[in-house]
Scaffold this motif. Structure first.
Motif, PDB file in Angstrom:
ATOM      1  N   SER A  73       5.333  16.692 -10.277  1.00 60.44           N
ATOM      2  CA  SER A  73       4.758  15.423 -10.723  1.00 60.44           C
ATOM      3  C   SER A  73       4.022  14.781  -9.562  1.00 60.44           C
ATOM      4  N   GLY A  74       3.311  13.695  -9.868  1.00 61.21           N
ATOM      5  CA  GLY A  74       2.601  12.940  -8.851  1.00 61.21           C
ATOM      6  C   GLY A  74       3.002  11.482  -8.899  1.00 61.21           C
ATOM      7  N   ILE A  75       2.429  10.688  -7.984  1.00 60.05           N
ATOM      8  CA  ILE A  75       2.673   9.249  -7.943  1.00 60.05           C
ATOM      9  C   ILE A  75       1.346   8.546  -7.682  1.00 60.05           C
ATOM     10  N   PHE A  76       1.101   7.468  -8.421  1.00 64.63           N
ATOM     11  CA  PHE A  76      -0.044   6.605  -8.161  1.00 64.63           C
ATOM     12  C   PHE A  76       0.509   5.268  -7.704  1.00 64.63           C
ATOM     13  N   GLY A  77      -0.024   4.733  -6.596  1.00 65.21           N
ATOM     14  CA  GLY A  77       0.510   3.499  -6.055  1.00 65.21           C
ATOM     15  C   GLY A  77      -0.545   2.448  -5.777  1.00 65.21           C
ATOM     16  N   VAL A  78      -0.148   1.183  -5.894  1.00 62.58           N
ATOM     17  CA  VAL A  78      -0.985   0.043  -5.519  1.00 62.58           C
ATOM     18  C   VAL A  78      -0.130  -0.900  -4.686  1.00 62.58           C
ATOM     19  N   TYR A  79      -0.777  -1.732  -3.872  1.00 62.12           N
ATOM     20  CA  TYR A  79      -0.012  -2.601  -2.991  1.00 62.12           C
ATOM     21  C   TYR A  79      -0.853  -3.751  -2.475  1.00 62.12           C
ATOM     22  N   GLY A  80      -0.168  -4.797  -1.982  1.00 59.96           N
ATOM     23  CA  GLY A  80      -0.843  -5.922  -1.353  1.00 59.96           C
ATOM     24  C   GLY A  80       0.152  -6.770  -0.597  1.00 59.96           C
ATOM     25  N   SER A  81      -0.336  -7.458   0.432  1.00 59.06           N
ATOM     26  CA  SER A  81       0.504  -8.354   1.222  1.00 59.06           C
ATOM     27  C   SER A  81      -0.161  -9.717   1.278  1.00 59.06           C
ATOM     28  N   PRO A  82       0.546 -10.786   0.921  1.00 57.84           N
ATOM     29  CA  PRO A  82      -0.072 -12.118   0.897  1.00 57.84           C
ATOM     30  C   PRO A  82      -0.509 -12.588   2.280  1.00 57.84           C
ATOM     31  N   VAL A  83      -1.482 -13.495   2.281  1.00 55.78           N
ATOM     32  CA  VAL A  83      -1.925 -14.107   3.535  1.00 55.78           C
ATOM     33  C   VAL A  83      -0.765 -14.912   4.127  1.00 55.78           C
ATOM     34  N   PRO A  84      -0.814 -15.213   5.441  1.00 55.25           N
ATOM     35  CA  PRO A  84       0.253 -16.021   6.044  1.00 55.25           C
ATOM     36  C   PRO A  84       0.515 -17.300   5.255  1.00 55.25           C
ATOM     37  N   GLY A  85       1.763 -17.516   4.904  1.00 56.22           N
ATOM     38  CA  GLY A  85       2.147 -18.677   4.119  1.00 56.22           C
ATOM     39  C   GLY A  85       2.008 -18.491   2.629  1.00 56.22           C
ATOM     40  N   GLY A  86       1.423 -17.379   2.201  1.00 54.49           N
ATOM     41  CA  GLY A  86       1.229 -17.124   0.784  1.00 54.49           C
ATOM     42  C   GLY A  86       2.449 -16.484   0.145  1.00 54.49           C
ATOM     43  N   ALA A  87       2.396 -16.376  -1.176  1.00 52.74           N
ATOM     44  CA  ALA A  87       3.504 -15.815  -1.947  1.00 52.74           C
ATOM     45  C   ALA A  87       3.113 -14.474  -2.545  1.00 52.74           C
ATOM     46  N   VAL A  88       4.119 -13.724  -2.894  1.00 59.72           N
ATOM     47  CA  VAL A  88       3.904 -12.408  -3.487  1.00 59.72           C
ATOM     48  C   VAL A  88       3.385 -12.511  -4.916  1.00 59.72           C
ATOM     49  N   GLU A  89       3.849 -13.502  -5.661  1.00 56.45           N
ATOM     50  CA  GLU A  89       3.560 -13.572  -7.094  1.00 56.45           C
ATOM     51  C   GLU A  89       2.064 -13.602  -7.425  1.00 56.45           C
ATOM     52  N   PRO A  90       1.237 -14.426  -6.766  1.00 56.14           N
ATOM     53  CA  PRO A  90      -0.203 -14.402  -7.091  1.00 56.14           C
ATOM     54  C   PRO A  90      -0.866 -13.064  -6.760  1.00 56.14           C
ATOM     55  N   VAL A  91      -0.398 -12.415  -5.705  1.00 52.90           N
ATOM     56  CA  VAL A  91      -0.938 -11.104  -5.349  1.00 52.90           C
ATOM     57  C   VAL A  91      -0.617 -10.093  -6.437  1.00 52.90           C
ATOM     58  N   GLU A  92       0.620 -10.094  -6.890  1.00 58.70           N
ATOM     59  CA  GLU A  92       1.010  -9.167  -7.940  1.00 58.70           C
ATOM     60  C   GLU A  92       0.263  -9.457  -9.235  1.00 58.70           C
ATOM     61  N   ALA A  93       0.093 -10.726  -9.566  1.00 60.95           N
ATOM     62  CA  ALA A  93      -0.610 -11.085 -10.793  1.00 60.95           C
ATOM     63  C   ALA A  93      -2.068 -10.627 -10.753  1.00 60.95           C
ATOM     64  N   GLU A  94      -2.724 -10.750  -9.602  1.00 59.33           N
ATOM     65  CA  GLU A  94      -4.113 -10.323  -9.486  1.00 59.33           C
ATOM     66  C   GLU A  94      -4.225  -8.803  -9.557  1.00 59.33           C
ATOM     67  N   ILE A  95      -3.279  -8.093  -8.931  1.00 60.50           N
ATOM     68  CA  ILE A  95      -3.257  -6.628  -9.055  1.00 60.50           C
ATOM     69  C   ILE A  95      -3.131  -6.229 -10.520  1.00 60.50           C
ATOM     70  N   ASP A  96      -2.215  -6.870 -11.243  1.00 61.94           N
ATOM     71  CA  ASP A  96      -2.036  -6.570 -12.665  1.00 61.94           C
ATOM     72  C   ASP A  96      -3.333  -6.798 -13.440  1.00 61.94           C
ATOM     73  N   ALA A  97      -4.031  -7.888 -13.134  1.00 60.14           N
ATOM     74  CA  ALA A  97      -5.269  -8.208 -13.845  1.00 60.14           C
ATOM     75  C   ALA A  97      -6.346  -7.148 -13.598  1.00 60.14           C
ATOM     76  N   ILE A  98      -6.432  -6.670 -12.366  1.00 64.08           N
ATOM     77  CA  ILE A  98      -7.424  -5.642 -12.031  1.00 64.08           C
ATOM     78  C   ILE A  98      -7.109  -4.333 -12.752  1.00 64.08           C
ATOM     79  N   LEU A  99      -5.847  -3.956 -12.781  1.00 59.76           N
ATOM     80  CA  LEU A  99      -5.466  -2.720 -13.469  1.00 59.76           C
ATOM     81  C   LEU A  99      -5.727  -2.835 -14.971  1.00 59.76           C
ATOM     82  N   GLU A 100      -5.412  -3.975 -15.554  1.00 61.96           N
ATOM     83  CA  GLU A 100      -5.640  -4.163 -16.982  1.00 61.96           C
ATOM     84  C   GLU A 100      -7.124  -4.121 -17.315  1.00 61.96           C
TER      85      GLU A 100
END
Length: 468
Positions: free
Chosen positions: A334-361
């Motif tokens: 099998s294989g694996i496909f991965g995506v990732y992101g790290s928030p800017v200093p002081g930022g949160a993970v949730e907006p980064v994850e939400a934007e990744i989801d939007a791009i994939l959709e």
């Protein structure tokens, strides 16, 4: 001690992708010839006459996914022990002889294969074949050199995984992505099982997997196929097989039915990171064009500063310090496909994850553009041209492919198959792969009170192998 697969979560250093395959240029194609010795050992020769040196590699079709239950880490441990000597070449002689002859050598273990390699002057090729052929069947292991080496492996695990939060998260993601298949184990092994490995375990694994018919010899460099054939028959051809090689039997992974999530909080983490891994097809298991489409998709989504993820998250919306994507398609099962992101200093993970989801959709719904497809293909194919300048990279491309169900022809044809990828292929691959039920989302958070965000971005790529 490692190669790493492209993308976010890395336990070790080094790089190998199927995208380093050789581009079939009419005038510059490094012709590869393959033949098989009478004992079943396959040989691949890649002539490269630019310098009077050769890269010699012996690949075994065995990795951590082939380990017995309860012996996690034995494939990697044996890789270490293969340098402990034989009657002909006692402990320390192997490395010393290579160095005295101006060469360099090393080895690495992955989930699907184990490989040993040397780079040396072409006139010393017979010497390294003699060394490798000898330890293929005549390894001598004693407690006085086995037990200290186990301590080395334990320390390696502590240094590269236990003391690295991103590697710990990688390990947890793999363990959750695969519920049944042995890919869920780290190549270096789980510490409780590594602690209990013995000389008898190593000898049993050696006798069960190290034999000519289970090995592939790859030689790249200033040689001809006839020269390599003569030397290979002299040194490897005389070896008798010590067992009958059979198909590798592994537990089949059930079809995923629910998304999974893991959050790791660690005071040693420099910054928050969100990453997602999707269980996908590999080149060995994919339908025609499917894996190639995933390579294109990974490059387009996260291959650099012009990729969709980087432009949206880092440049336009300034939500992330870095973001990207990767595809590991070199697995036997099998294989694996991965995506990732790290928030800017002081930022949160949730907006980064939400934007990744939007791009994939968006890609699932609307696909990509002709311009994106053309640019991405050009980038991937250009990468193969640069890869041709590295003799070791060529040898590794062929060895990795041949130990995971592919052929020499597959390697040579890879750029043509990339060129054949269509918009419809990419959209279909995205729709099939970006299924939440096939995913594990991992979040790494600094401990309370630790500074959030900032720091130099790391390249946390999935751990595919360990190398001395």
């Amino acid at each position: 001690m490692s190669f790493k697969r492209r993308g976010l979560y890395a336990a070790f250093a080094g790089v190998f992708l199927l995208a380093v395959f050789v581009r079939p240029l009419p005038a510059a194609q490094p012709l590869a010839e393959t033949f098989t010795l009478n004992n079943g050992m396959q040989v691949v020769v890649i002539p490269d006459h630019r310098a009077p040196v050769v890269t010699h590699m012996v690949w075994y079709r065995v990795g951590s996914a082939d380990e017995p239950q309860g012996k996690a880490g034995i494939a990697h441990f044996l890789e270490h022990l293969m340098f402990k000597g034989t009657t002909k070449y006692p402990p320390g002689a192997f490395n010393r002889i290579i160095r005295q002859n101006g060469g360099e050598d090393n080895a690495f273990t992955s989930k699907d294969y184990t490989a040993y390699f040397q780079r040396i002057a072409k006139e010393r090729l017979g010497l390294v074949m003699d060394l490798e052929a000898d330890r293929m069947q005549n390894l001598v292991l004693k407690d006085e050199n086995v037990l200290p080496e186990l301590k080395v492996v334990e320390e390696e695990r502590r240094e590269r995984i236990d003391n690295d939060p991103s590697s710990l998260l990688s390990e947890q993601i793999d363990a959750m992505l695969y519920l049944a298949h042995p890919y869920r184990k780290p190549v270096i092994g789980w510490m409780p099982e590594v602690n209990r490995l013995t000389r008898d375990d190593a000898i049993a694994f050696y006798k069960a997997h190290y034999t000519p018919a289970n090995a592939i010899l790859v030689v790249a460099g200033d040689v001809t196929p006839d020269e390599v054939r003569k030397l290979a028959e002299e040194h490897y051809g005389k070896l008798a097989n010590t067992f009958d090689v059979t198909a590798r039997m592994r537990t089949e992974e059930p079809e995923p039915i629910a998304p999974r999530r893991v959050t790791l909080t660690d005071a040693r983490a420099a910054s928050p990171v969100v990453q997602r891994a999707y269980l996908s097809v590999s080149y060995a298991t994919a339908a025609k064009g499917e894996a190639e489409a995933l390579d294109v998709l990974a490059e387009l989504l996260g291959g650099g500063a012009t990729s969709r993820l980087y432009r949206k998250l880092v440049v336009e919306k300034r939500l992330a310090s870095y973001a990207g994507a990767w595809y590991s398609g070199d697995g036997l099962n099998s294989g694996i496909f991965g995506v990732y992101g790290s928030p800017v200093p002081g930022g949160a993970v949730e907006p980064v994850e939400a934007e990744i989801d939007a791009i994939l959709e968006d890609i699932k719904a609307n696909g990509i553009t002709e311009d994106e497809l053309a640019r991405t293909k050009a980038t991937l194919i250009a990468d193969t041209v640069y890869a041709r300048d590295n003799q070791g990279t060529l040898a590794r491309a062929f060895g990795s492919a041949l130990t995971t169900g592919m052929t020499v022809a597959d390697v040579l044809a890879w750029p043509d198959r990339i060129q054949a990828v269509t918009l419809e292929d990419v959209k279909a691959a995205a729709a099939k792969t970006f299924d939440d039920r096939r995913s594990v989302t991992g979040v790494l958070l600094p401990a309370a009170g630790a500074p959030a965000g900032g720091g130099e971005p790391t390249d946390p790529t999935p751990s595919n192998s360990t190398q001395q």
